[in-house]
Enzyme design. Structure first.
Site, PDB file in Angstrom:
ATOM      1  N   ASP A 103       0.835  -1.204   0.000  1.00  0.00           N
ATOM      2  CA  ASP A 103       0.000   0.000   0.000  1.00  0.00           C
ATOM      3  C   ASP A 103       0.867   1.249   0.000  1.00  0.00           C
ATOM      4  O   ASP A 103       2.030   1.211   0.397  1.00  0.00           O
ATOM      5  CB  ASP A 103      -0.890   0.036   1.250  1.00  0.00           C
ATOM      6  CG  ASP A 103      -1.899  -1.089   1.269  1.00  0.00           C
ATOM      7  OD1 ASP A 103      -2.210  -1.628   0.190  1.00  0.00           O
ATOM      8  OD2 ASP A 103      -2.365  -1.426   2.368  1.00  0.00           O
TER       9      ASP A 103
HETATM   10  N1  URA Z   1      -1.393  -5.985   3.695  1.00  0.00           N
HETATM   11  C1  URA Z   1      -1.851  -4.718   3.755  1.00  0.00           C
HETATM   12  O1  URA Z   1      -2.891  -4.464   4.330  1.00  0.00           O
HETATM   13  N2  URA Z   1      -1.132  -3.750   3.156  1.00  0.00           N
HETATM   14  C2  URA Z   1       0.045  -3.967   2.517  1.00  0.00           C
HETATM   15  O2  URA Z   1       0.658  -3.033   2.017  1.00  0.00           O
HETATM   16  C3  URA Z   1       0.513  -5.286   2.470  1.00  0.00           C
HETATM   17  C4  URA Z   1      -0.214  -6.275   3.048  1.00  0.00           C
END
Ligand code: URA
Length: 226
Positions: A103
């Site tokens: 993310d």
């Molecule tokens: N899970 C999440 O919620 N975000 C990420 O960036 C990676 C795994």
């Protein structure tokens, strides 16, 4: 392969840059100056040199990045900065893409390659590649919630596969999962009535952050990955 194409694919420069280098007599082919950008060369056996160094052709390239907060995992975007912008100049970006997704606000380990087959293997749910996340939590976490995370929780119509949790302290865990659903870690913690306030991926398959600093990029070998 044409000499100019070879030089571009090896990351020496863009099409126009390498043409300029060739016309300025900066490139040697089999120890002689070559000013013909269309010259046909054998990528493996022809000795091409630039600045007294042999230019080596590598079909597949692999790099790991310690991603910073604030960059989206995509090769291009109209609005946000992408992880491609974190790759320094020396990285040959031709056909390179990030494997899997972190993310925008997640930090940690991100692999880049132009090897589509390996990328598919790593992201295929059947392959069960381990990913360890360091998770800082808004609320304290208890043994019952940890057990639920390990056994599987409902993240909106999907029950997660068994996971491993190592409790660091009441508001920090290491979560080891083999899947990579969209926002999976955040959704898993939400399912146990908690909230992620910081997320960092520390391992991906055999890859680790080792002693890397935030924003660092390292070239690696295929064998380092799985
Ligand atoms: N899970 C999440 O919620 N975000 C990420 O960036 C990676 C795994």
């Amino acid at each position: 392969m044409r000499l100019d194409k070879f030089l571009v694919e090896c990351g020496v420069g863009s099409r126009s840059e390498v043409k300029k280098l060739i016309s300025c007599a900066e490139i040697l082919v089999d120890k002689k100056i070559c000013k013909d950008n269309k010259k046909n060369i054998d990528e493996v056996n022809t000795v091409v040199e630039y600045k007294e160094t042999r230019v080596i052709y590598q079909e597949f390239r692999y790099y790991k990045l310690y991603k910073l907060d604030g960059y989206i995992t995509a090769t291009e975007d109209k609005k946000d900065k992408t992880v491609m912008e974190l790759l320094p100049e020396w990285v040959n970006k031709k056909d390179l893409f990030p494997v899997g997704r972190l993310d925008k606000d997640t930090e940690g380990l991100l692999l880049f390659t132009n090897d589509g087959k390996l990328a598919h293997e790593l992201t295929s749910p059947k392959k069960h590649v381990d990913k360890i996340y360091r998770v800082l939590l808004k609320e304290e976490i208890g043994e019952e919630e940890i057990k639920k995370l390990e056994e599987g929780v409902d993240i909106g119509g999907y029950i997660t596969q068994p996971a491993k949790v190592e409790k660091i302290n009441s508001k920090e865990i290491l979560l080891n999962i083999k899947e990579g659903k969209f926002h999976q870690v955040k959704k898993m913690l939400k399912a146990v009535e908690n909230e992620v306030i910081y997320l960092k991926r520390e391992t991906f398959g055999k890859l680790t952050l080792e002693d890397m600093f935030l924003g660092e990029v390292r070239e690696i070998n295929r064998e380092d990955v799985i």
